[in-house]
Design an enzyme around this catalytic site. Structure first.
Site, short mmCIF file in Angstrom:
data_model
loop_
_atom_site.label_atom_id
_atom_site.label_comp_id
_atom_site.label_asym_id
_atom_site.label_seq_id
_atom_site.Cartn_x
_atom_site.Cartn_y
_atom_site.Cartn_z
CD1 TRP A 1 -2.63 1.91 1.15
CD2 TRP A 1 -3.33 0.03 0.13
NE1 TRP A 1 -3.89 2.15 0.63
CE2 TRP A 1 -4.33 1.03 0.00
CE3 TRP A 1 -3.54 -1.21 -0.42
CZ2 TRP A 1 -5.53 0.78 -0.67
CZ3 TRP A 1 -4.73 -1.45 -1.09
CH2 TRP A 1 -5.71 -0.47 -1.21
CG ASP A 2 -0.75 5.28 0.06
OD1 ASP A 2 -1.10 4.69 1.10
OD2 ASP A 2 -1.39 6.25 -0.41
CD1 TRP A 3 -1.11 4.00 4.08
CD2 TRP A 3 -0.60 1.93 4.78
NE1 TRP A 3 -2.26 3.22 4.02
CE2 TRP A 3 -1.96 1.95 4.44
CE3 TRP A 3 -0.05 0.74 5.25
CZ2 TRP A 3 -2.79 0.83 4.56
CZ3 TRP A 3 -0.86 -0.39 5.35
CH2 TRP A 3 -2.21 -0.33 5.01
CG ASN B 1 -10.79 3.45 1.43
OD1 ASN B 1 -11.01 4.43 2.11
ND2 ASN B 1 -9.77 3.37 0.60
CD GLU B 2 -9.86 6.80 -0.86
OE1 GLU B 2 -9.03 6.28 -1.60
OE2 GLU B 2 -9.61 7.76 -0.12
CD GLU C 1 -9.13 7.91 3.84
OE1 GLU C 1 -8.35 8.40 3.00
OE2 GLU C 1 -9.55 6.75 3.79
C1 BMA Z 1 -6.66 7.27 1.40
C2 BMA Z 1 -6.79 5.92 2.03
C3 BMA Z 1 -5.66 5.02 1.73
C4 BMA Z 1 -4.37 5.73 1.58
C5 BMA Z 1 -4.44 7.15 2.02
C6 BMA Z 1 -3.19 7.92 1.80
O1 BMA Z 1 -7.34 7.53 0.31
O2 BMA Z 1 -8.03 5.37 1.82
O3 BMA Z 1 -5.96 4.29 0.60
O4 BMA Z 1 -3.38 5.06 2.23
O5 BMA Z 1 -5.44 7.78 1.32
O6 BMA Z 1 -2.89 8.03 0.45
#
Ligand code: BMA
Length: 854
Positions: free
Chosen positions: A166-168, A430-431, A528
């Protein structure tokens, strides 16, 4: 089960889980180089998940088991694609890590040795095989961005979506048994689950408890079930027929109206009481079942109704009839290897959540449905949970077998979790609405209806349908972000799911100046938003070596999974701070880590304060903001990310800031054109008479320049109001020798008796990089211990911004950190999480302030 001696040095165990893989364990001296998280090991261990693995064990059977009428072999969690056999006979196949599987094995058991074999197919190859087989149209995305160094097609396998990177987080597609395996033998019935939902009938002011008993019955019989909550003097007996097979039985226990039911409240709004429900089953006079479980009483609604002065709809939670502002963050998996998440680490993270004055967490849809203990602790601490289903940032297939396994997953998870009062909402994904609506995957317009149809099939016609059937007590939202009721009107995929006038919003901008609140959307609910930072040096040190310790090392770019992330942090920091430029490479590195933490803490503070102060206003149709959940609470490994808590539990500066910016009573300052406003924000349930006290300080002097005080104002509970307003020019002129560059403001709220309410806050009138007069504070620190624990007393010779105390690896947290020091002395306490001493703390303590990096 394995006995794990040194946690950090089990190589394959980490990847494959410890349950049966005894022959694979390699114990190493604890240099940790074989730790999957060490340096680049995520790449070196990539082959493991590309292979197939067989876990084998032998266990001894006994006649006592076989004389029972039914024997089940139960797997609480199989990760993921496997064929299971007992004594050479295949019992079945698995394809979903989020399901429990059981097999009837009575007739296959031997009295002596029994061989159990679980053969796993590589999750990566499985996902790719499913993707290839789905040839009629693509189901994007195919692969994660290169910067994530991950695996492809994770949307084709019902497995933790972030386990392919993932991005983290790293790519560690685990393979193995991630939860318990056991035999259960029984004659009459097997108890599987007891769940309960509190339902309140407004018209007759009565609580009912809907209890659900899931059992597997060997042979149909007539029996009796007795439900009671002794403390509420409520008891009922039900005559009933138990039918052969696995079935759910529903009972309604009417709560004695003469008893006052104590309600469960979110943290900050009341207590979290529970009652004990006893369920007993009888066959004739024989007790065949006896269970006790905690039950809680609370109601929750998601209110989406017209807002005065706005074309949109509100979006807020009402708990027990009271409007509640959700303050908190987003939760991601606490480890790539779930078996490494200990009860202590879980409790520590959730304790840190509550200690930062948060009352809510969103369990994000790219991870796992958390373990029972997670929700038990949330119940206990009053942390409300926004529970996603595990689908994130992708389109998903809708073949029959996929839908079937998802249906079973959803039914099982809802049944397992629905008794928890902490869960206040279910959310489908999610998204994925946003991904479709704003075309993340470049789907041709002509094909969009087909993808929308798949979307509706999965989340609306299946997941939503099951959830509504299983749980009438909570709201269900299809996605996040979404326009909620408005998205539904638009066929479940709104044109713009980020519309601030409806539903919730995710908002990220790394290039715009985060000190400028005008860049943030005035949304109904911010679920978020966030900024990255680096963890502290001690956290990185455990998985790196000296050559890694520079901001431009291979390691530093390897750990960054978000395109341009390392640069973005410095660019955002450079808007207000001088970037570290020490000639000592290690100092330059550690200074850079520090400056990214300051940047993150200030950015998220500004944005969160904007949301909290927007709760009572509607401006140009926008506002009435009722939630601020920043991205993200915790980390999965030692790397840069949006988290406020580092891997291992150490608080970043942001988490210390959160403790203040989520305080129940909070003063917030901001400028609009040249006018300074101070708002009083209150989450209390009662009104308070407050005044703002604004103190003007010079950067160059610890003695303040002047103090301004507002009139007293009644601030009602659950509101945000302007309490102080003055043009900055007039304020400075009135203060004599101040300019925007030489002075700064601190402020707080005070009640009518002059007692401070809520934390101190600060407002800079210029960027600290332009501040004139900043001196080296030469801070000295003295560690002491008394009956209540450890304290650190600091003495400063000058105004010191962002005073940061660091104790390296010593686990614990300070009462405050990263603060602005405008007094000569400050005493901070240190809550040590493991035994330590004054000597050890004194040896390890470092104090950094902004001037140290200049
Ligand atoms: C959001 C989350 C993750 C992601 C974060 C940071 O959109 O739902 O998918 O890690 O952003 O980019």
């Amino acid at each position: 089960m394995l006995s794990v001696k040194t946690k950090c040095c089990l190589v394959v165990q980490g990847l494959l889980y410890g349950v049966l893989a005894v022959e694979l364990i390699v114990m190493q001296p604890c240099k940790c180089q074989r730790d999957p998280y060490f340096r680049f090991n995520d790449l070196l261990y990539r082959w493991i998940a590309l292979d197939n693995w067989t876990y084998t064990t032998t266990f001894t059977g006994s006649p006592q088991i076989r004389i029972k009428h039914k024997v089940l072999l139960i797997f609480d969690g199989v990760d993921t694609v496997a064929s299971i056999s007992l004594n050479g006979i295949i019992l079945g196949k698995t394809d979903n890590m989020f399901r429990r599987y059981d097999f009837s094995v009575r007739d296959l058991l031997n009295d002596g040795d029994n061989v159990l074999e679980v053969s796993f197919f590589s999750p990566i190859l499985y996902a790719s095989k499913r993707w290839k087989a789905h040839s009629s149209y693509t189901v994007p995305p195919e692969c994660p961005p290169d910067v994530q160094k991950g695996e492809c097609h994770v949307n084709f396998i019902r497995k933790e979506q972030s386990s392919f990177s993932w991005d983290w987080g790293p790519s560690f597609p685990t393979v193995g048994l991630w939860k318990g395996v056991r035999l259960e033998a029984f004659d009459i019935l097997q108890f599987i689950q007891l769940s309960s939902l509190p339902l309140y009938n407004h018209s007759c002011s009565q609580w009912r408890l809907q209890a659900e008993l899931l059992v597997d019955v060997v042979q149909t019989f007539d029996g009796k079930v007795e439900l009671s909550i002794p403390e509420l003097d409520s008891k009922q007996t039900f005559q009933m027929r138990f039918l052969q097979g696995r079935l759910n039985y529903n009972f309604t226990l009417n709560i004695n109206q003469s008893r006052a039911v104590k309600l469960w409240w979110p943290s900050g709004h009341g207590d979290q009481p529970f009652y004990l429900l006893t369920v007993r089953g009888f066959l004739g006079r024989f007790l065949i079942l006896s269970k006790e479980s905690k039950v809680f009483f609370r109601t929750v609604e998601l209110v989406q109704e017209p807002v005065v002065g706005s074309p949109g709809l509100s979006f807020y939670f009402r708990v027990n009839g009271r409007q509640v502002f959700l303050k908190g963050s987003n939760w991601i998996p606490a480890h790539s290897f779930q078996d490494q998440v200990t009860p202590a680490s879980l409790r520590n993270l959730l304790r840190s959540t509550a200690d930062a004055n948060m009352n809510a967490l969103r369990v994000w849809g790219g991870g796992v449905y958390e373990q029972d203990l997670f929700y038990d602790i949330c119940d206990e601490l009053g942390i409300m949970v926004w529970q996603d289903f595990m689908f994130a940032c992708a389109m998903y297939p809708t073949e029959d077998d996929f839908i079937q396994t998802v249906r079973e997953e959803v039914a099982q998870q809802v049944q397992r979790l629905k008794s928890h009062p902490s869960i206040i909402i279910w959310s489908g994904n999610n998204e994925n609405e946003a991904a479709l609506a704003t075309n993340w995957f470049s789907i041709p317009a002509s094909l969009k209806p087909m993808y929308i149809k798949d979307y509706v099939t999965l989340y609306v016609n299946n997941i939503r349908q099951i959830v509504q059937e299983e749980d009438p007590s909570r709201p269900f939202l299809v996605s996040s972000p979404t326009n909620g009721a408005e998205s539904e009107q638009e066929g479940w995929v709104a044109k713009n799911p980020y519309d601030p006038r409806y539903g919730d919003v995710h908002f990220y901008s790394y290039v715009l100046d985060c000190w400028d609140w005008k860049t943030f959307p005035r949304t109904r609910f911010a679920s978020e938003y966030g900024f990255q930072s680096w963890p502290s040096f001690s956290t990185l040190q455990s998985v790196s070596v000296q050559e890694d310790w520079s901001y431009s090392s291979d390691f530093t770019s390897h750990r960054q999974h978000h395109e341009d992330g390392n640069q973005q942090m410095l660019q955002q920091a450079a808007l207000h701070f001088i970037l570290p430029n020490s000639t000592d490479p290690l100092k330059r590195f550690t200074d850079s880590l520090y400056i990214t933490q300051i940047m993150q803490a200030e950015c998220v503070k500004t944005q969160t304060e904007f949301y909290r102060r927007s709760q009572s206003e509607v401006i140009e149709g926008k506002g009435h903001t009722m939630g601020a959940l920043y991205w993200q609470l915790n980390d999965i490994w030692q790397a840069p990310s949006w988290s406020s808590i580092e891997f291992g539990g150490k608080w970043k500066m942001l988490h210390y800031f959160a403790q203040n910016f989520f305080a129940p009573v909070l003063p917030v300052a901001f400028e609009d054109d040249d006018t300074l406003f101070v708002y009083a924000v209150s989450d209390l349930n009662r009104g308070l008479k407050l005044r703002a006290v604004v103190i003007v300080h010079s950067w160059s002097d610890l003695d303040s320049v002047c103090t301004l005080t507002s009139n007293l104002l009644l601030v009602s509970g659950g509101s945000a109001v302007a309490i102080f307003k003055q043009s900055v020019a007039a304020l400075l002129a009135g203060c004599g020798r101040c300019t925007r560059l030489t002075c700064l403001l601190t402020f707080h709220l005070q009640n009518e008796d002059g007692i401070q309410q809520g934390p101190n806050n600060h407002h800079f009138l210029c960027s600290p990089k332009d501040a004139q007069g900043l001196q080296r504070p030469n801070i000295t620190a003295k560690v002491q211990e008394d009956d209540s624990g450890f304290t650190v007393t600091l003495h400063s010779a000058a105004v010191a911004p962002f005073v940061w105390l660091d104790l390296g690896n010593i686990p614990g947290r300070f009462s405050s950190n990263g603060f602005l020091m405008v007094t000569r002395n400050v005493t901070i306490s240190f809550d040590a999480w493991c035994p330590t001493s004054v000597a050890e703390l004194s040896r390890s303590l470092t104090v950094t302030t902004l001037m140290d990096v200049y």
